[in-house]
Design a protein around this motif. Structure first.
Motif, PDB file in Angstrom:
ATOM      1  N   ARG A 182     -29.070  30.379 -38.263  1.00 26.82           N
ATOM      2  CA  ARG A 182     -28.394  29.074 -38.290  1.00 26.82           C
ATOM      3  C   ARG A 182     -28.102  28.724 -39.739  1.00 26.82           C
ATOM      4  NH1 ARG A 182     -32.606  26.673 -34.636  1.00 26.82           N
ATOM      5  NH2 ARG A 182     -31.554  26.119 -32.714  1.00 26.82           N
ATOM      6  N   PHE A 183     -26.866  28.903 -40.139  1.00 18.93           N
ATOM      7  CA  PHE A 183     -26.528  28.628 -41.544  1.00 18.93           C
ATOM      8  C   PHE A 183     -26.416  27.120 -41.760  1.00 18.93           C
ATOM      9  CE2 PHE A 183     -22.135  27.637 -40.538  1.00 18.93           C
ATOM     10  CZ  PHE A 183     -21.940  28.329 -39.361  1.00 18.93           C
ATOM     11  N   ARG A 184     -26.603  26.738 -43.011  1.00 17.53           N
ATOM     12  CA  ARG A 184     -26.414  25.337 -43.381  1.00 17.53           C
ATOM     13  C   ARG A 184     -25.017  25.240 -43.977  1.00 17.53           C
ATOM     14  NH1 ARG A 184     -30.793  27.478 -45.161  1.00 17.53           N
ATOM     15  NH2 ARG A 184     -30.046  27.677 -47.307  1.00 17.53           N
ATOM     16  N   GLY A 185     -24.113  24.545 -43.309  1.00 16.54           N
ATOM     17  CA  GLY A 185     -22.744  24.435 -43.803  1.00 16.54           C
ATOM     18  C   GLY A 185     -21.804  24.094 -42.678  1.00 16.54           C
ATOM     19  N   GLN A 186     -20.517  23.995 -43.028  1.00 13.12           N
ATOM     20  CA  GLN A 186     -19.535  23.632 -42.016  1.00 13.12           C
ATOM     21  C   GLN A 186     -18.554  24.782 -41.826  1.00 13.12           C
ATOM     22  OE1 GLN A 186     -17.337  20.073 -42.861  1.00 13.12           O
ATOM     23  NE2 GLN A 186     -16.659  19.848 -40.757  1.00 13.12           N
ATOM     24  N   ARG A 187     -18.319  25.134 -40.569  1.00 10.96           N
ATOM     25  CA  ARG A 187     -17.445  26.270 -40.294  1.00 10.96           C
ATOM     26  C   ARG A 187     -16.097  25.767 -39.750  1.00 10.96           C
ATOM     27  NH1 ARG A 187     -15.688  28.071 -34.805  1.00 10.96           N
ATOM     28  NH2 ARG A 187     -14.863  30.143 -35.169  1.00 10.96           N
ATOM     29  N   PHE A 188     -15.039  26.399 -40.227  1.00  8.51           N
ATOM     30  CA  PHE A 188     -13.703  26.068 -39.742  1.00  8.51           C
ATOM     31  C   PHE A 188     -13.092  27.310 -39.112  1.00  8.51           C
ATOM     32  CE2 PHE A 188     -14.644  23.295 -43.271  1.00  8.51           C
ATOM     33  CZ  PHE A 188     -14.337  22.048 -42.744  1.00  8.51           C
ATOM     34  N   ASP A 189     -12.520  27.139 -37.937  1.00  8.96           N
ATOM     35  CA  ASP A 189     -11.868  28.264 -37.269  1.00  8.96           C
ATOM     36  C   ASP A 189     -10.418  28.337 -37.748  1.00  8.96           C
ATOM     37  OD1 ASP A 189     -10.759  30.137 -35.669  1.00  8.96           O
ATOM     38  OD2 ASP A 189     -10.921  28.978 -33.802  1.00  8.96           O
ATOM     39  N   CYS A 190     -10.212  29.047 -38.848  1.00 10.65           N
ATOM     40  CA  CYS A 190      -8.864  29.129 -39.402  1.00 10.65           C
ATOM     41  C   CYS A 190      -7.996  30.138 -38.663  1.00 10.65           C
ATOM     42  CB  CYS A 190      -8.916  29.418 -40.904  1.00 10.65           C
ATOM     43  SG  CYS A 190      -9.491  27.975 -41.815  1.00 10.65           S
ATOM     44  N   GLY A 191      -8.510  30.672 -37.559  1.00  9.42           N
ATOM     45  CA  GLY A 191      -7.675  31.499 -36.678  1.00  9.42           C
ATOM     46  C   GLY A 191      -6.893  30.608 -35.729  1.00  9.42           C
ATOM     47  N   SER A 192      -7.192  29.298 -35.718  1.00  8.41           N
ATOM     48  CA  SER A 192      -6.444  28.374 -34.854  1.00  8.41           C
ATOM     49  C   SER A 192      -5.748  27.339 -35.725  1.00  8.41           C
ATOM     50  CB  SER A 192      -7.392  27.682 -33.871  1.00  8.41           C
ATOM     51  OG  SER A 192      -8.062  26.613 -34.513  1.00  8.41           O
ATOM     52  N   LYS A 193      -4.638  26.815 -35.225  1.00  8.98           N
ATOM     53  CA  LYS A 193      -3.886  25.848 -36.037  1.00  8.98           C
ATOM     54  C   LYS A 193      -4.706  24.582 -36.299  1.00  8.98           C
ATOM     55  CE  LYS A 193       0.172  27.681 -34.118  1.00  8.98           C
ATOM     56  NZ  LYS A 193       1.212  27.637 -33.147  1.00  8.98           N
ATOM     57  N   ALA A 194      -5.393  24.092 -35.236  1.00 10.87           N
ATOM     58  CA  ALA A 194      -6.172  22.867 -35.411  1.00 10.87           C
ATOM     59  C   ALA A 194      -7.274  23.093 -36.446  1.00 10.87           C
ATOM     60  CB  ALA A 194      -6.772  22.439 -34.076  1.00 10.87           C
ATOM     61  N   GLY A 195      -7.927  24.257 -36.380  1.00  6.13           N
ATOM     62  CA  GLY A 195      -9.011  24.558 -37.317  1.00  6.13           C
ATOM     63  C   GLY A 195      -8.490  24.677 -38.743  1.00  6.13           C
ATOM     64  N   PHE A 196      -7.319  25.275 -38.883  1.00  9.70           N
ATOM     65  CA  PHE A 196      -6.722  25.439 -40.215  1.00  9.70           C
ATOM     66  C   PHE A 196      -6.407  24.071 -40.821  1.00  9.70           C
ATOM     67  CE2 PHE A 196      -4.955  29.189 -42.512  1.00  9.70           C
ATOM     68  CZ  PHE A 196      -4.642  28.525 -43.688  1.00  9.70           C
ATOM     69  N   LEU A 197      -5.865  23.182 -39.962  1.00  9.87           N
ATOM     70  CA  LEU A 197      -5.542  21.830 -40.443  1.00  9.87           C
ATOM     71  C   LEU A 197      -6.812  21.093 -40.863  1.00  9.87           C
ATOM     72  CD1 LEU A 197      -2.870  20.302 -38.036  1.00  9.87           C
ATOM     73  CD2 LEU A 197      -2.787  20.410 -40.539  1.00  9.87           C
ATOM     74  N   GLN A 198      -7.852  21.224 -40.042  1.00  9.09           N
ATOM     75  CA  GLN A 198      -9.119  20.546 -40.375  1.00  9.09           C
ATOM     76  C   GLN A 198      -9.671  21.069 -41.700  1.00  9.09           C
ATOM     77  OE1 GLN A 198     -11.416  21.282 -36.818  1.00  9.09           O
ATOM     78  NE2 GLN A 198      -9.934  20.154 -35.592  1.00  9.09           N
ATOM     79  N   ALA A 199      -9.582  22.381 -41.885  1.00  2.68           N
ATOM     80  CA  ALA A 199     -10.084  22.969 -43.133  1.00  2.68           C
ATOM     81  C   ALA A 199      -9.266  22.441 -44.315  1.00  2.68           C
ATOM     82  CB  ALA A 199      -9.997  24.491 -43.062  1.00  2.68           C
ATOM     83  N   THR A 200      -7.959  22.323 -44.114  1.00  2.00           N
ATOM     84  CA  THR A 200      -7.100  21.843 -45.196  1.00  2.00           C
ATOM     85  C   THR A 200      -7.515  20.424 -45.604  1.00  2.00           C
ATOM     86  OG1 THR A 200      -5.318  23.205 -44.361  1.00  2.00           O
ATOM     87  CG2 THR A 200      -4.684  21.446 -45.860  1.00  2.00           C
ATOM     88  N   VAL A 201      -7.766  19.579 -44.603  1.00  2.00           N
ATOM     89  CA  VAL A 201      -8.178  18.207 -44.904  1.00  2.00           C
ATOM     90  C   VAL A 201      -9.541  18.210 -45.613  1.00  2.00           C
ATOM     91  CG1 VAL A 201      -8.824  15.985 -43.891  1.00  2.00           C
ATOM     92  CG2 VAL A 201      -6.827  17.215 -43.017  1.00  2.00           C
ATOM     93  N   ALA A 202     -10.491  18.960 -45.056  1.00  2.00           N
ATOM     94  CA  ALA A 202     -11.845  18.957 -45.634  1.00  2.00           C
ATOM     95  C   ALA A 202     -11.840  19.507 -47.063  1.00  2.00           C
ATOM     96  CB  ALA A 202     -12.789  19.772 -44.759  1.00  2.00           C
TER      97      ALA A 202
END
Ligand code: G1P
Length: 303
Positions: free
Chosen positions: A250-270
């Motif tokens: 269990r890593f400590r951190g936030q994961r973004f699924d940049c294989g999906s458009k929604a995940g990529f957008l969330q990563a961009t914002v974060a």
């Protein structure tokens, strides 16, 4: 004493169909999160974890990736002449030393297990990491470094894991958890993309692995599994069956699924919000955009 992990495999052969038409001419790993391609985040994370040899499993149409890691003498000269020391430094930090990087072709899209197996001769008899660049993980220390530190104590095999909502379990490799030891879970089984009602838990595998050389041997005889593809998960299951030395981390951190458009957008914002040079202007824009969105929703009677 565990052997130090110095080799990492980056499976980058996927077609990136979810990002068409962009990926018609650019590999998806070159898509940029703010100002760096996805692959750069993966490389930086690997370096921080002590990786010294970088093995890319590519496919046709991925030559932009090789160019990205090459030196760029004209650009460097021009920046030097203009006295742009900061940019020059940043550019140089993306160069990969000759001999530390290898490219292998996966000739047919036969699955993640097959992509990893393509690197078997370069891995030989050592443990290795696998990084899936689509999974971008914001973490301090970086996720693979956290894992390498834990692996120094456990040895065996380790997969990064996080809990996902039940309805998403069919998108992941899912762990059957034995003992819960806090940041470590002992794993007594794993299923690749199970139907929701058959998922043994909510603990999903996220794209960071530290694996022993036996996994390569297991892949030699792994038949196609979920989606008719050779699954890395299935080769790890064989290891659980014979040596019971697989851990979920269990890593400590936030994961973004940049294989999906929604995940990529969330990563961009974060990532935009975490950057000192962008935060104020971006936050201001987001506040205004959200307020306008609410007004527009109300006006159209959406709620
Ligand atoms: C791969 C693995 C899966 C894992 C996932 C994490 O699936 O096969 O076990 O949970 O990555 O992102 P993919 O998303 O490539 O289909």
């Amino acid at each position: 004493m565990t052997i130090r992990v110095t080799k990492a495999i980056f499976p980058v052969a996927g077609l990136g169909t979810r990002f068409l038409p962009a990926t018609k001419s650019i590999p998806k790993e070159i898509l940029t999160l703010i100002d760096r391609p996805l692959i750069q985040y993966a490389i930086d994370e690997a370096r921080a974890a002590g990786i010294e040899e970088f093995i890319f499993v590519t496919s046709r149409g991925k030559s932009a990736l090789e160019d990205y890691f090459d030196y760029s003498p004209e650009l460097e000269n021009s920046l030097r002449k203009k006295g742009r020391a900061g940019l020059l430094q940043m550019l140089k930090s993306t160069n990969m030393e000759s001999g530390t990087i290898a490219y292998l072709r996966q000739h047919s899209a036969l699955g993640l297990g097959h992509a990893v197996w393509c690197a078997r001769r370069l891995i030989a008899n050592e443990p290795f990491a696998v990084i899936l660049p689509d999974d971008v993980i914001e973490a301090r220390p970086p996720c693979l470094q956290q894992m390498v530190e834990a692996y120094a104590k456990t040895g065996g095999n380790m997969v990064a894991t996080m809990e996902v909502p039940t309805e998403k379990t069919s998108n992941y490799g899912i762990l059957d958890v034995g003992k819960d030891m806090g940041s470590l879970l002992s794993v007594k089984g794993m299923v690749e993309k199970p139907p929701i009602d058959e998922a043994p838990s909510n603990h999903a595998v996220i794209g960071r692995y530290i694996l022993g050389p036996n996994i390569m041997k297991n892949l030699d005889s792994t038949d196609p599994g979920a989606d008719e593809e050779m699954q890395l998960t299935d080769a790890i299951v064989k290891e659980i069956e014979v040596s019971n030395n697989v851990y979920g981390f269990r890593f400590r951190g936030q994961r973004f699924d940049c294989g999906s458009k929604a995940g990529f957008l969330q990563a961009t914002v974060a990532f935009g919000l975490s950057r000192d040079d962008l935060r104020d202007e971006f936050e201001d824009y987001l506040d205004k955009a959200m307020a306008m969105q609410k007004v527009a929703r109300r006006a159209s009677g959406w709620g």
